[in-house]
Design a protein around this motif. Structure first.
Motif, PDB file in Angstrom:
ATOM      1  N   GLN A  71       0.823  -1.278   0.011  1.00 47.59           N
ATOM      2  CA  GLN A  71       0.034  -0.035  -0.169  1.00 47.59           C
ATOM      3  C   GLN A  71       0.838   1.069   0.071  1.00 47.59           C
ATOM      4  O   GLN A  71       0.495   2.241  -0.434  1.00 47.59           O
ATOM      5  N   LEU A  72       2.104   1.203   0.981  1.00 44.55           N
ATOM      6  CA  LEU A  72       2.952   2.273   0.651  1.00 44.55           C
ATOM      7  C   LEU A  72       3.447   2.609  -0.446  1.00 44.55           C
ATOM      8  O   LEU A  72       3.718   3.631  -1.133  1.00 44.55           O
ATOM      9  N   ALA A  73       3.862   1.277  -1.078  1.00 41.73           N
ATOM     10  CA  ALA A  73       4.622   1.463  -2.489  1.00 41.73           C
ATOM     11  C   ALA A  73       3.652   2.075  -3.510  1.00 41.73           C
ATOM     12  O   ALA A  73       3.821   2.722  -4.393  1.00 41.73           O
ATOM     13  N   ALA A  74       2.199   1.436  -3.318  1.00 42.10           N
ATOM     14  CA  ALA A  74       1.235   1.982  -4.532  1.00 42.10           C
ATOM     15  C   ALA A  74       1.137   3.429  -4.285  1.00 42.10           C
ATOM     16  O   ALA A  74       0.991   4.377  -5.210  1.00 42.10           O
ATOM     17  N   GLU A  75       1.107   3.933  -3.007  1.00 37.27           N
ATOM     18  CA  GLU A  75       1.026   5.597  -2.872  1.00 37.27           C
ATOM     19  C   GLU A  75       2.267   6.133  -3.483  1.00 37.27           C
ATOM     20  O   GLU A  75       2.244   7.321  -3.953  1.00 37.27           O
ATOM     21  N   ARG A  76       3.550   5.751  -3.055  1.00 36.31           N
ATOM     22  CA  ARG A  76       4.756   6.323  -3.885  1.00 36.31           C
ATOM     23  C   ARG A  76       4.667   6.279  -5.494  1.00 36.31           C
ATOM     24  O   ARG A  76       4.828   7.279  -6.169  1.00 36.31           O
ATOM     25  N   MET A  77       3.935   5.122  -5.956  1.00 36.03           N
ATOM     26  CA  MET A  77       3.923   5.154  -7.391  1.00 36.03           C
ATOM     27  C   MET A  77       3.119   6.038  -7.882  1.00 36.03           C
ATOM     28  O   MET A  77       3.224   6.868  -9.003  1.00 36.03           O
ATOM     29  N   ARG A  78       1.858   6.483  -7.094  1.00 40.56           N
ATOM     30  CA  ARG A  78       0.905   7.538  -7.558  1.00 40.56           C
ATOM     31  C   ARG A  78       1.708   8.937  -7.395  1.00 40.56           C
ATOM     32  O   ARG A  78       1.691   9.597  -8.424  1.00 40.56           O
ATOM     33  N   ARG A  79       2.272   9.089  -6.409  1.00 44.37           N
ATOM     34  CA  ARG A  79       2.926  10.482  -6.360  1.00 44.37           C
ATOM     35  C   ARG A  79       3.972  10.591  -7.283  1.00 44.37           C
ATOM     36  O   ARG A  79       4.323  11.984  -7.744  1.00 44.37           O
ATOM     37  N   ARG A  80       4.883   9.538  -7.527  1.00 36.65           N
ATOM     38  CA  ARG A  80       5.783  10.004  -8.627  1.00 36.65           C
ATOM     39  C   ARG A  80       5.809   9.622 -10.149  1.00 36.65           C
ATOM     40  O   ARG A  80       6.495   9.290 -10.907  1.00 36.65           O
ATOM     41  N   SER A  81       4.543   9.049 -10.259  1.00 36.87           N
ATOM     42  CA  SER A  81       3.941   8.806 -11.730  1.00 36.87           C
ATOM     43  C   SER A  81       4.730   7.493 -12.150  1.00 36.87           C
ATOM     44  O   SER A  81       5.430   7.459 -13.387  1.00 36.87           O
ATOM     45  N   LEU A  82       4.871   6.526 -11.450  1.00 35.91           N
ATOM     46  CA  LEU A  82       5.730   5.353 -11.701  1.00 35.91           C
ATOM     47  C   LEU A  82       4.603   4.487 -12.528  1.00 35.91           C
ATOM     48  O   LEU A  82       4.019   3.563 -11.812  1.00 35.91           O
ATOM     49  N   GLU A  83       4.287   4.523 -13.690  1.00 38.71           N
ATOM     50  CA  GLU A  83       3.078   3.995 -14.295  1.00 38.71           C
ATOM     51  C   GLU A  83       3.571   2.829 -15.111  1.00 38.71           C
ATOM     52  O   GLU A  83       2.604   2.058 -15.457  1.00 38.71           O
ATOM     53  N   ASN A  84       4.769   2.053 -14.980  1.00 38.57           N
ATOM     54  CA  ASN A  84       5.156   0.978 -15.598  1.00 38.57           C
ATOM     55  C   ASN A  84       5.559  -0.092 -14.560  1.00 38.57           C
ATOM     56  O   ASN A  84       6.397  -0.968 -14.909  1.00 38.57           O
TER      57      ASN A  84
END
Length: 372
Positions: free
Chosen positions: A201-214
């Motif tokens: 869940q923390l990683a998913a939030e980081r992905m959202r904030r940093r636009s890590l879409e791949n």
């Protein structure tokens, strides 16, 4: 008073020539180039792309007058213009000099500007462009910040095309996804796995904030079927049957501070290797094999600090370099390199006082499915 070279009416100059110079009637072209200011303007524009205000300063004319002359030359297809914010920069259209009349005018303008020293003053004008920038950085610029820059992803994306194998990376034990900020800009696809949904869940939030879409997040064990299916999806293939190995694998498998949490480090190491792309088979009598995927293991050297078992739930108090190498070799890695990392690279966590080591090795030929 010095004229501001960049505060100018941008609407007076378009960004492309209105028509090719050969479409202008000869008499109109002669009339256009009869003005000595226009001829000298062409000489300067042929030497360097300059702003209207810079041309006005060099020619010692008002900006409105230079703008009118530039507009007429642009309409005739002799000058090109481009906008840069409030700047309008002018340069000679190289196609225009195929006309002998224009070419003669440009040469005459350059001779005139060279004779009175105007051409030599271009360097002074160009130096003035970055005077404020030089002054800013001479004062020290922005204050120094510790840690990686916030624009690190942009730098990594610039380096990515230099790497030969970057189709897929696996981040085993991703935790809160800190490593994803390094992997996502470099690799086409990333599979990040962790067995704790709270961490994902923390990683998913980081992905959202940093636009890590791949990145695809997977909840499961390193040797679990979930990650096998995710790797197969990322490679565009079908998942293997139960007990069968992957038909391909990741170009790089990362395990950053994971091994000391593994109940069976040897089993975990073998599982990491099984996720990497196997080496290519030999061709004919060629005994050399193409390198397989890389496995990168970041962990501690052996230490005597039992407090990390309480604070971080560590099972093992690190590994000697010899033990780490043995685990890697038994798992099927070759070309193994181990190095200590500088303490300054170890962050600010409770393990920052330990010695960190990095092992990198490459998978050899396929040895069969992971069997435990």
């Amino acid at each position: 008073m010095r004229i501001d070279a960049y505060s100018l009416p941008v609407a007076t100059v378009m960004e492309s020539p209105a028509q090719p110079v050969e479409a202008i009637a000869r008499c109109e072209l002669y009339r256009l180039l009869a003005d000595p200011v226009r001829v000298r303007l062409l000489g300067l524009a042929a030497a360097e792309e300059l702003a209207v205000g810079e041309l006005a300063e060099l020619l010692r004319e008002g900006q409105p007058k230079i703008s009118r002359h530039a507009a007429a030359l642009r309409e005739a297809g002799i000058l090109l213009a481009r906008r840069q914010g409030t700047w309008t920069l002018l340069r000679l259209d190289p196609r225009a000099t195929t006309d002998p009349v224009v070419d003669d005018a440009v040469r005459a303008g350059q001779r005139a500007c060279a004779a009175d020293g105007t051409l030599a003053r271009i360097e002074e004008v160009l130096a003035a462009r970055d005077a404020e920038t030089r002054e800013f950085f001479a004062r020290g610029g922005r204050p120094l910040r510790s840690g990686p820059p916030s624009e690190l992803a942009a730098y990594l994306a610039a380096l990515a095309p230099l790497l030969p194998h970057r189709r897929l990376a696996v981040d085993a034990g991703t935790g809160d996804g800190a490593l994803l900020e390094v992997l996502s800009p470099v690799f086409d696809r990333v599979v990040a796995l962790d067995r704790a949904s709270a961490q994902l869940q923390l990683a998913a939030e980081r992905m959202r904030r940093r636009s890590l879409e791949n990145v695809e997040l997977v909840c499961g064990e390193i040797d679990g079927s979930e990650v096998i299916r995710a790797v197969a999806r990322a490679l565009g293939g079908d998942p293997p049957e139960a007990g069968e190995p992957l038909s391909g694998g990741a170009d790089v498998v990362f395990a950053a501070r994971v091994l000391h949490h593994a109940p069976q480090p040897a089993r975990a190491m073998r599982a990491l290797v099984e996720l990497a792309r196997p080496a290519a088979p030999p061709h004919g009598d060629d005994a050399l094999r193409a390198r397989g995927g890389a496995v990168c293991v970041l962990d501690y050297e052996a230490h005597n600090d039992p407090t990390l078992r309480e604070q971080e739930a560590d099972i093992w108090l690190g590994f000697t370099p010899a033990d780490l190498r043995r685990l890697a070799e038994e798992a099927g890695l070759c070309g193994i390199e181990i190095r200590r990392l500088p303490s300054a690279w170890q962050g600010e966590g409770p393990d920052r006082h330990l010695v960190w080591q990095l092992l990198v090795g490459w998978r050899g030929a396929r040895t069969g499915a992971f069997t435990g």
